[in-house]
Scaffold this motif. Structure first.
Motif, PDB file in Angstrom:
ATOM      1  N   GLY A 122      -6.061   0.945  -8.721  1.00 61.06           N
ATOM      2  CA  GLY A 122      -4.612   1.236  -9.040  1.00 61.06           C
ATOM      3  C   GLY A 122      -3.980   1.331  -7.544  1.00 61.06           C
ATOM      4  O   GLY A 122      -3.793   0.295  -6.887  1.00 61.06           O
ATOM      5  N   ILE A 123      -2.875   2.092  -7.334  1.00 63.25           N
ATOM      6  CA  ILE A 123      -2.121   2.320  -6.420  1.00 63.25           C
ATOM      7  C   ILE A 123      -2.785   2.536  -5.026  1.00 63.25           C
ATOM      8  O   ILE A 123      -2.458   1.969  -3.960  1.00 63.25           O
ATOM      9  N   TYR A 124      -3.840   2.813  -5.080  1.00 62.19           N
ATOM     10  CA  TYR A 124      -4.577   3.032  -3.776  1.00 62.19           C
ATOM     11  C   TYR A 124      -5.492   1.864  -3.595  1.00 62.19           C
ATOM     12  O   TYR A 124      -5.285   1.514  -2.183  1.00 62.19           O
ATOM     13  N   LEU A 125      -5.595   1.126  -4.286  1.00 66.62           N
ATOM     14  CA  LEU A 125      -6.082  -0.352  -3.854  1.00 66.62           C
ATOM     15  C   LEU A 125      -4.925  -1.307  -3.291  1.00 66.62           C
ATOM     16  O   LEU A 125      -4.996  -1.955  -2.339  1.00 66.62           O
ATOM     17  N   GLY A 126      -3.553  -0.916  -4.008  1.00 66.52           N
ATOM     18  CA  GLY A 126      -2.273  -1.742  -3.218  1.00 66.52           C
ATOM     19  C   GLY A 126      -2.212  -1.206  -2.020  1.00 66.52           C
ATOM     20  O   GLY A 126      -1.606  -1.922  -0.991  1.00 66.52           O
ATOM     21  N   MET A 127      -2.299   0.262  -1.655  1.00 67.00           N
ATOM     22  CA  MET A 127      -2.310   0.710  -0.254  1.00 67.00           C
ATOM     23  C   MET A 127      -3.187  -0.022   0.555  1.00 67.00           C
ATOM     24  O   MET A 127      -2.740  -0.352   1.727  1.00 67.00           O
ATOM     25  N   ALA A 128      -4.425  -0.099   0.145  1.00 64.94           N
ATOM     26  CA  ALA A 128      -5.374  -0.670   1.089  1.00 64.94           C
ATOM     27  C   ALA A 128      -5.227  -2.293   1.316  1.00 64.94           C
ATOM     28  O   ALA A 128      -5.174  -2.787   2.474  1.00 64.94           O
ATOM     29  N   THR A 129      -4.488  -2.970   0.261  1.00 67.32           N
ATOM     30  CA  THR A 129      -4.340  -4.469   0.674  1.00 67.32           C
ATOM     31  C   THR A 129      -2.997  -4.591   1.380  1.00 67.32           C
ATOM     32  O   THR A 129      -2.935  -5.329   2.176  1.00 67.32           O
ATOM     33  N   LEU A 130      -2.083  -3.545   1.091  1.00 68.73           N
ATOM     34  CA  LEU A 130      -0.891  -3.444   1.973  1.00 68.73           C
ATOM     35  C   LEU A 130      -1.266  -3.225   3.460  1.00 68.73           C
ATOM     36  O   LEU A 130      -0.814  -3.872   4.309  1.00 68.73           O
ATOM     37  N   ALA A 131      -2.278  -2.318   3.676  1.00 63.02           N
ATOM     38  CA  ALA A 131      -2.712  -2.166   5.013  1.00 63.02           C
ATOM     39  C   ALA A 131      -3.044  -3.481   5.724  1.00 63.02           C
ATOM     40  O   ALA A 131      -3.178  -3.951   6.833  1.00 63.02           O
ATOM     41  N   PHE A 132      -4.226  -3.926   4.743  1.00 60.81           N
ATOM     42  CA  PHE A 132      -4.607  -5.425   5.183  1.00 60.81           C
ATOM     43  C   PHE A 132      -3.731  -6.260   5.644  1.00 60.81           C
ATOM     44  O   PHE A 132      -3.664  -7.122   6.528  1.00 60.81           O
ATOM     45  N   GLY A 133      -2.663  -6.470   4.789  1.00 65.31           N
ATOM     46  CA  GLY A 133      -1.586  -7.268   5.205  1.00 65.31           C
ATOM     47  C   GLY A 133      -0.844  -7.071   6.406  1.00 65.31           C
ATOM     48  O   GLY A 133      -0.520  -8.093   7.338  1.00 65.31           O
ATOM     49  N   VAL A 134      -0.758  -5.950   6.825  1.00 64.32           N
ATOM     50  CA  VAL A 134      -0.214  -5.571   8.126  1.00 64.32           C
ATOM     51  C   VAL A 134      -1.195  -5.837   9.427  1.00 64.32           C
ATOM     52  O   VAL A 134      -0.422  -6.447  10.453  1.00 64.32           O
ATOM     53  N   ILE A 135      -2.208  -5.557   9.221  1.00 63.26           N
ATOM     54  CA  ILE A 135      -3.298  -5.845  10.102  1.00 63.26           C
ATOM     55  C   ILE A 135      -3.262  -7.445  10.473  1.00 63.26           C
ATOM     56  O   ILE A 135      -3.274  -7.858  11.382  1.00 63.26           O
ATOM     57  N   VAL A 136      -3.450  -8.156   9.360  1.00 62.43           N
ATOM     58  CA  VAL A 136      -3.331  -9.714   9.641  1.00 62.43           C
ATOM     59  C   VAL A 136      -1.981 -10.127  10.406  1.00 62.43           C
ATOM     60  O   VAL A 136      -2.202 -11.071  11.235  1.00 62.43           O
ATOM     61  N   GLU A 137      -1.143  -9.628   9.878  1.00 63.74           N
ATOM     62  CA  GLU A 137       0.381 -10.012  10.481  1.00 63.74           C
ATOM     63  C   GLU A 137       0.305  -9.651  11.936  1.00 63.74           C
ATOM     64  O   GLU A 137       0.713 -10.342  12.921  1.00 63.74           O
TER      65      GLU A 137
END
Length: 358
Positions: A122-137
């Protein structure tokens, strides 16, 4: 309603369910093949971007639309594929091999993301993938010895052997071939037991697990396949724009990808390409509409984001099935007319007669 009378197993598993599918998809393919002859260079470039984003949309559709996994960092996989393609091509790797490695490395990164994400949803998975996107950037911006950092990375013109794809027409046909192959691969995957397991997880994880579906395996596999398609799209995107910088794969890009599949229609392969058309055409429509707005509003820097947000809210509230869902409703409306039902009945009777003669 439209009823299809199936008289054999081959017809039941066929990709084209009736003659209408073969005709219209064949006509679409012919139109796409003839597009370079009819379109100027600018519009051909826009159509190429539609195909590239359509491939990325297929990956995100597989993850979110068919497996039910929420992702807000999908641009990270796009960036991994793009930078892998750029670095390997500049090192002298052949273009096809570099593109394969871009998809493979993106898939490996997808597995790395998918394994920790198994414990959240759910939203927690969205937050985890959002954090991953920031890390990769941040990694792309800080790893200057490989990626060039914020100074960017220039791309060489793609070439397959001695044949260079530096023209817009040649690169367009390459993207068209890969988009068709990716679409056929996703359609066949969804008809397989693996695809049915993905849909079962989306509908109910408890029910899927009770029927023997291994949740961890199939969720991780969905992340890997989705990331591989995004990496392939990133490799094509890198050559199309010829220059890479970390801000091209930010969180805003991830939101654009999610917006694309939601507006196109979650849970449909058509929706990935309809959403890509929307994503590419909206900036042009907004630019045309600025002339009819007051200067204070038309020159506002956040106008495009505001319009995207309004469109997303409207679709979620009034058209949750997206553009493809609206098309299905319109098509169902036309099937209610007597002349359409009469012609359909004649076609079905003719088909049954031909099957009996066989």
């Amino acid at each position: 309603m439209r009823f299809l009378f199936k008289t054999g197993y081959a017809q039941d598993i066929a990709l084209a369910k009736h003659e209408g599918h073969r005709f219209w998809y064949g006509l679409l393919l012919v139109a796409l093949l003839l597009a370079p002859l009819a379109l100027p260079e600018y519009w051909l470039a826009q159509l190429t971007f539609v195909l590239i984003y359509g491939i990325a949309g297929l990956g995100l559709m597989l993850l979110s639309g068919f497996t039910g996994q929420f992702s807000l960092g999908h641009a990270a996989f796009l960036g991994v594929g793009a930078y892998t393609q750029g670095v390997l091509t500049n090192l002298g790797w052949p273009f096809p091999l570099a593109m394969v490695m871009a998809a493979v490395l993106a898939a490996v990164v997808g597995v790395v993301v998918g394994l920790p994400a198994l414990r959240v949803k759910g939203i927690y998975l969205g937050m985890a993938t959002l954090a991953f996107g920031v890390i990769v950037e941040e990694v792309l911006a800080r790893w200057e010895s490989v990626t060039g950092g914020n100074a960017g990375l220039h791309m060489k013109a793609p070439a397959i052997g001695s044949f260079k794809l530096d023209s817009g027409e040649g690169f367009y046909f390459l993207c068209l071939v890969l988009a068709v192959v990716a679409t056929l691969a996703i359609l066949n995957l969804l008809r397989s037991p693996t695809g049915r397991a993905f849909v079962a997880i989306r509908d109910s994880e408890v029910s899927a697990q009770s029927m023997g579906v291994h949740l961890a395996y199939y969720k991780t596999l969905s992340f890997a396949l989705s990331a591989a398609l995004a990496g392939l799209a990133g490799a094509l995107y890198a050559h199309k724009i010829s220059f890479l910088s970390p801000d091209q794969f930010s969180v805003l890009q991830s939101i654009d990808l999610l917006l694309m599949v939601v507006i196109g229609g979650l849970g449909s392969v058509h929706g990935a390409f309809l959403g890509a058309v929307f994503l590419i055409s909206m900036p042009q429509l907004i630019a045309l509409g600025k002339g009819y707005l007051p200067e204070a509003i038309g020159s506002a820097p956040g106008l495009q984001g505001f319009v995207y947000g309004v469109v997303l809210i409207v679709f979620v509230l009034f058209e949750p099935l997206g553009l493809y869902g609206r098309w299905l409703k319109v098509r169902t409306y036309f099937t209610m007319f007597p002349f359409y039902r009469k012609g359909m009945f004649k076609r079905q009777k003719s088909f049954q007669k031909s099957e009996r003669l066989k």
